[in-house]
Design a protein around this motif. Structure first.
Motif, short mmCIF file in Angstrom:
data_model
loop_
_atom_site.label_atom_id
_atom_site.label_comp_id
_atom_site.label_asym_id
_atom_site.label_seq_id
_atom_site.Cartn_x
_atom_site.Cartn_y
_atom_site.Cartn_z
N SER A 1 5.47 -7.86 2.86
CA SER A 1 5.03 -7.17 1.65
C SER A 1 3.66 -7.66 1.22
O SER A 1 2.85 -6.89 0.72
N GLY A 2 3.41 -8.95 1.43
CA GLY A 2 2.09 -9.48 1.07
C GLY A 2 1.01 -8.80 1.89
O GLY A 2 -0.02 -8.40 1.38
N GLY A 3 1.32 -8.66 3.18
CA GLY A 3 0.37 -7.99 4.07
C GLY A 3 0.12 -6.57 3.61
O GLY A 3 -1.00 -6.07 3.69
N GLY A 4 1.17 -5.93 3.11
CA GLY A 4 1.05 -4.56 2.63
C GLY A 4 0.09 -4.48 1.46
O GLY A 4 -0.74 -3.59 1.39
N LEU A 5 0.22 -5.46 0.58
CA LEU A 5 -0.65 -5.48 -0.60
C LEU A 5 -2.11 -5.62 -0.19
O LEU A 5 -2.97 -4.90 -0.66
N VAL A 6 -2.31 -6.54 0.76
CA VAL A 6 -3.67 -6.74 1.25
C VAL A 6 -4.18 -5.44 1.85
O VAL A 6 -5.33 -5.06 1.67
N LEU A 7 -3.29 -4.74 2.54
CA LEU A 7 -3.67 -3.48 3.17
C LEU A 7 -4.10 -2.46 2.12
O LEU A 7 -5.10 -1.77 2.28
N CYS B 1 0.07 -5.22 -9.87
CA CYS B 1 1.04 -5.73 -10.84
C CYS B 1 1.98 -6.75 -10.23
O CYS B 1 2.31 -6.69 -9.06
N TYR B 2 2.38 -7.67 -11.07
CA TYR B 2 3.34 -8.71 -10.67
C TYR B 2 4.42 -8.77 -11.73
O TYR B 2 4.16 -8.58 -12.91
N GLY B 3 5.64 -9.05 -11.30
CA GLY B 3 6.76 -8.99 -12.22
C GLY B 3 6.93 -10.18 -13.14
O GLY B 3 7.74 -10.14 -14.04
N GLN C 1 -2.97 -19.57 -11.42
CA GLN C 1 -2.70 -19.65 -9.98
C GLN C 1 -2.63 -18.27 -9.35
O GLN C 1 -3.13 -18.05 -8.26
N LEU C 2 -2.01 -17.34 -10.06
CA LEU C 2 -1.85 -15.99 -9.54
C LEU C 2 -3.22 -15.33 -9.33
O LEU C 2 -3.48 -14.73 -8.29
N ILE C 3 -4.07 -15.47 -10.34
CA ILE C 3 -5.41 -14.87 -10.23
C ILE C 3 -6.20 -15.55 -9.11
O ILE C 3 -6.88 -14.88 -8.32
N GLU C 4 -6.07 -16.86 -9.00
CA GLU C 4 -6.74 -17.58 -7.91
C GLU C 4 -6.29 -17.03 -6.57
O GLU C 4 -7.09 -16.79 -5.67
N ASN C 5 -4.98 -16.82 -6.48
CA ASN C 5 -4.40 -16.31 -5.24
C ASN C 5 -4.92 -14.91 -4.90
O ASN C 5 -5.25 -14.60 -3.76
N MET C 6 -5.00 -14.08 -5.94
CA MET C 6 -5.54 -12.72 -5.76
C MET C 6 -6.96 -12.78 -5.22
O MET C 6 -7.33 -12.06 -4.29
N LEU C 7 -7.76 -13.63 -5.84
CA LEU C 7 -9.17 -13.74 -5.44
C LEU C 7 -9.29 -14.31 -4.03
O LEU C 7 -10.11 -13.84 -3.24
N GLN C 8 -8.46 -15.30 -3.74
CA GLN C 8 -8.48 -15.88 -2.39
C GLN C 8 -8.15 -14.82 -1.35
O GLN C 8 -8.85 -14.69 -0.35
N ASN C 9 -7.11 -14.06 -1.62
CA ASN C 9 -6.70 -13.03 -0.68
C ASN C 9 -7.81 -12.01 -0.44
O ASN C 9 -8.05 -11.60 0.68
N LEU C 10 -8.45 -11.63 -1.52
CA LEU C 10 -9.52 -10.64 -1.40
C LEU C 10 -10.72 -11.21 -0.66
O LEU C 10 -11.35 -10.52 0.13
N ASN D 1 4.14 -5.28 -3.57
CA ASN D 1 3.92 -6.69 -3.86
C ASN D 1 5.20 -7.48 -3.70
O ASN D 1 6.29 -6.94 -3.52
N PRO D 2 5.04 -8.80 -3.80
CA PRO D 2 6.17 -9.69 -3.49
C PRO D 2 7.38 -9.51 -4.40
O PRO D 2 8.45 -9.97 -4.08
N TYR D 3 7.20 -8.84 -5.53
CA TYR D 3 8.31 -8.80 -6.48
C TYR D 3 9.03 -7.46 -6.50
O TYR D 3 9.95 -7.27 -7.25
#
Ligand SMILES: *[C@@H]1O[C@H](CO)[C@@H](O)[C@H](O)[C@H]1NC(C)=O
Length: 291
Positions: free
Chosen positions: A3-9, A33-35, A80-89, A211-213
């Motif tokens: 699912s994470g890969g899907g989000l990145v996609l 969005c995140y739950g 942490q969530l925002i950091e993660n989003m930015l890292q992924n992008l 997304n993961p949730y």
């Protein structure tokens, strides 16, 4: 589940659409969005083109006009969530690189008259009362700097306080930066209902994962849809400005063909060159006679 890969996609696809066009607009303007949080949807506005980055007030207004607010960070987990989003992008090769992001933390200058120390004067633009802060070393420096950015300088050499990544810094409010908006799930529901009439869903191979949730909570269905609908306006932004350009190219091409055809016909009749020579000679004769 990937699912994470899907989000990145989803993000990558939107980014591709964004950069493929002539416009070069916001790189990552999709709501994700995140739950886990009450107001749990976010939209990154990253402008590769420096001239399109905006001041604090402009960023704040942009989020509000979009039905959200400039990002408040109410806990370590949200940070942490925002950091993660930015890292992924950043990792996804989406073209996101150096450029700080406005967050919705600021102080108004006139409060300086009060006796509280400057760092206590900062407040969240969306009305949150969270005391959570994540300042870079020696920040906030205060003075004429009254609006807050989240550092995002992945290629910069680390300073005394470590890399300039994700920690906060106060900056002058008229400086130009990217920004992050935050939305409540309410907007998403409205959005989803509004979009239901349109048969446009499913044009993209990125619909399912989300997304993961999204497996755990029923309301997350809306989130997936919101992510997806974010792309369609993006495409429109790309396609519509391209139409005049295509027309122009068509007309230019047509004119070109017509002229070439015309010329090649003319040459077979032997004397267009002579006639032009003749035209250019006559005025010279005239002028010499006048003199
Ligand atoms: C970032 O990517 C990882 C791996 O694909 C994924 O598990 C995670 O949920 C993503 N995080 C965010 C905030 O999108």
């Amino acid at each position: 589940m990937g699912s994470g890969g899907g989000l990145v996609l989803v993000l990558a696809a939107a980014v591709l659409c964004g950069t493929g066009g002539v416009t070069g607009r916001v790189l990552s303007g999709q709501k994700v969005c995140y739950g886990d949080f009450k107001r749990s949807c976010y939209k990154l506005a990253y402008f590769q083109d420096l001239s399109r980055r905006v001041g604090f007030e402009e960023a704040r207004q942009a989020c509000e006009m979009d039905g959200g607010a400039l990002l408040s960070l109410e806990s370590e987990a949200e940070q942490q969530l925002i950091e993660n989003m930015l890292q992924n992008l950043t990792k996804s090769g989406s073209g996101i690189s150096d450029g700080d992001f406005w967050i919705g933390l600021w102080r108004s200058g006139n409060e300086l008259a009060t006796s509280s120390p400057c760092p206590n004067l900062y407040k969240w633009a969306d009305g949150s009362i969270s005391p959570f802060r994540n300042w870079y070393t020696d920040e906030p420096s205060c003075g004429s700097e009254a609006c807050v950015v989240m550092y995002h300088q992945p290629t910069a050499n680390p300073g005394l306080g470590g890399p300039y990544l994700y920690q906060w810094n106060d900056d002058r409010c008229n400086m130009k930066h990217n920004f992050i908006c935050k939305y409540g799930p309410d907007n998403i529901l409205e959005k989803e209902l509004g979009d239901r009439a349109e048969p446009n869903h499913g044009n993209f191979p990125t619909v399912p994962a989300g997304n993961p949730y999204d497996t755990s909570k029923p309301e997350d269905q809306y989130h997936v849809i919101a992510t997806e609908t974010g792309i369609i306006p993006n495409l429109i932004y790309v396609v519509i400005p391209t139409i005049p350009l295509l027309l122009l190219i068509l007309v230019a091409f047509g004119t070109c063909c017509f002229q070439m055809l015309h010329k090649s016909k003319g040459r077979s009749k032997t004397s267009p060159n002579q006639s032009t020579l003749w035209i250019s000679k006559t005025p010279r004769k005239d002028s010499s006679m006048e003199v």
